[in-house]
Enzyme design. Structure first.
Site, mmCIF file in Angstrom:
data_model
loop_
_atom_site.group_PDB
_atom_site.id
_atom_site.type_symbol
_atom_site.label_atom_id
_atom_site.label_comp_id
_atom_site.label_asym_id
_atom_site.label_seq_id
_atom_site.Cartn_x
_atom_site.Cartn_y
_atom_site.Cartn_z
ATOM 1 N N GLY A 53 -26.229 72.603 22.905
ATOM 2 C CA GLY A 53 -26.725 71.225 22.931
ATOM 3 C C GLY A 53 -25.524 70.333 23.125
ATOM 4 N N GLU A 54 -25.350 69.391 22.247
ATOM 5 C CA GLU A 54 -24.224 68.478 22.361
ATOM 6 C C GLU A 54 -23.487 68.488 21.029
ATOM 7 O OE1 GLU A 54 -23.281 67.065 25.263
ATOM 8 O OE2 GLU A 54 -21.565 66.651 23.985
ATOM 9 N N SER A 55 -22.309 69.077 21.016
ATOM 10 C CA SER A 55 -21.638 69.291 19.724
ATOM 11 C C SER A 55 -21.335 67.976 18.998
ATOM 12 C CB SER A 55 -20.373 70.125 19.913
ATOM 13 O OG SER A 55 -19.523 69.546 20.859
ATOM 14 N N CYS A 86 -22.648 78.191 23.151
ATOM 15 C CA CYS A 86 -22.175 76.966 23.806
ATOM 16 C C CYS A 86 -21.729 75.920 22.769
ATOM 17 C CB CYS A 86 -23.249 76.463 24.750
ATOM 18 S SG CYS A 86 -22.558 75.530 26.104
ATOM 19 N N ARG A 104 -13.905 71.984 25.311
ATOM 20 C CA ARG A 104 -15.243 71.517 25.694
ATOM 21 C C ARG A 104 -15.302 71.175 27.190
ATOM 22 N NH1 ARG A 104 -17.114 66.538 22.618
ATOM 23 N NH2 ARG A 104 -19.021 67.082 23.719
ATOM 24 N N ILE A 133 -23.990 76.001 31.018
ATOM 25 C CA ILE A 133 -24.401 74.593 31.134
ATOM 26 C C ILE A 133 -23.350 73.708 30.477
ATOM 27 C CG2 ILE A 133 -26.212 72.913 30.612
ATOM 28 C CD1 ILE A 133 -28.152 75.310 30.351
ATOM 29 N N ARG A 134 -22.652 72.962 31.272
ATOM 30 C CA ARG A 134 -21.518 72.157 30.762
ATOM 31 C C ARG A 134 -20.746 72.984 29.720
ATOM 32 N NH1 ARG A 134 -22.628 67.660 27.974
ATOM 33 N NH2 ARG A 134 -24.731 68.425 27.722
ATOM 34 N N HIS A 167 -25.657 80.886 27.634
ATOM 35 C CA HIS A 167 -26.937 80.722 26.933
ATOM 36 C C HIS A 167 -27.846 81.943 27.076
ATOM 37 C CE1 HIS A 167 -26.742 76.376 25.955
ATOM 38 N NE2 HIS A 167 -25.887 76.362 26.959
ATOM 39 N N GLU A 169 -30.286 82.687 25.318
ATOM 40 C CA GLU A 169 -31.667 82.304 24.967
ATOM 41 C C GLU A 169 -32.430 81.764 26.174
ATOM 42 O OE1 GLU A 169 -29.042 80.556 24.445
ATOM 43 O OE2 GLU A 169 -29.489 78.407 24.605
HETATM 44 N N1 GLN Z 1 -20.947 70.216 26.663
HETATM 45 C C1 GLN Z 1 -21.527 70.435 25.378
HETATM 46 C C2 GLN Z 1 -20.571 70.058 24.241
HETATM 47 O O1 GLN Z 1 -19.438 69.855 24.498
HETATM 48 C C3 GLN Z 1 -21.979 71.870 25.217
HETATM 49 C C4 GLN Z 1 -22.999 72.199 26.256
HETATM 50 C C5 GLN Z 1 -24.036 73.173 25.817
HETATM 51 O O2 GLN Z 1 -24.168 73.507 24.642
HETATM 52 N N2 GLN Z 1 -24.845 73.583 26.754
HETATM 53 O O3 GLN Z 1 -20.973 69.972 23.137
#
Ligand code: GLN
Length: 188
Positions: A53-55, A86, A104, A133-134, A167, A169
């Site tokens: 997700g987004e840390s 991630c 990151r 993903i990112r 990922h 999942e």
């Molecule tokens: N870019 C996100 C972060 O820095 C991580 C991306 C992800 O969990 N898919 O938190």
């Protein structure tokens, strides 16, 4: 019966719950999945999933909840198995629950997200579909690799802590979730 906690403050949570269900089915194990939203939810869980997700958002969301500090305590004290994907892997590294350092968004922005075949050293077979993903990147490699994109380490297993920059999942391959359940059963 195993209780698996999934940190629910932010990120790709339901996909992990689905994968855990499938992994349990494959292994013939009975599990309960518990949604972890507040610190008291962590009591009695046998394994934990930290979704992607987004840390940064996760940290902000957890400040009021104290959920993550309780999770970190548990991981440190009880050597409970953990699967972080991630952003989950980023948190594990920032908390020094793995030694491997991470950067990151190191593959670039959202548009640079990609899928690629990767090599894994877990369960049967060596190939895995890597969904990035990112994604973050491990710096300086690792002594405990379990997954590689070409020569680059993209997954590490340090003790009972699995940190993946991709990922699993989002695939129909449940080997990493099966690892978590097997480890939880042995630790219990
Ligand atoms: N870019 C996100 C972060 O820095 C991580 C991306 C992800 O969990 N898919 O938190």
């Amino acid at each position: 019966m195993l209780t698996v906690g999934v940190a629910m403050l932010q990120g790709a949570r339901h996909e992990h719950m689905y994968s855990l269900g499938k992994a349990a089915e494959n292994l013939g194990l009975k599990i309960t999945i518990r949604e972890l939203r507040k610190s008291t939810d962590v009591e009695g869980v046998d394994a934990i999933v930290l979704p992607g997700g987004e840390s940064t958002a996760m940290k902000i969301a957890s400040r009021s909840e104290k959920l993550y500090s309780e999770i970190w305590n548990k991981v440190r004290n009880h050597s409970m198995p953990v699967l972080g994907t991630c952003a989950g892997a980023i948190l594990l590294s920032q908390q020094r629950l793995i030694e491997t350092e991470i950067e990151r968004n190191a593959f670039g922005r959202q548009k640079d997200s990609f899928q690629s075949k990767i090599r894994v050293n877990i369960g049967e077979g060596n190939e895995f579909q890597g969904v990035f993903i990112r994604a973050p990147r491990f710096l300086k490699g690792s002594n405990c690799p379990v997954a590689w994109l070409d020569e680059e380490v993209v997954g590490v297993l340090e003790g009972k802590v699995m940190a993946l920059t991709f990922h699993p999942e989002l695939t129909e391959d449940y080997r990493f979730h099966e690892w978590l359940l097997t480890e939880a059963k042995e630790t219990k």
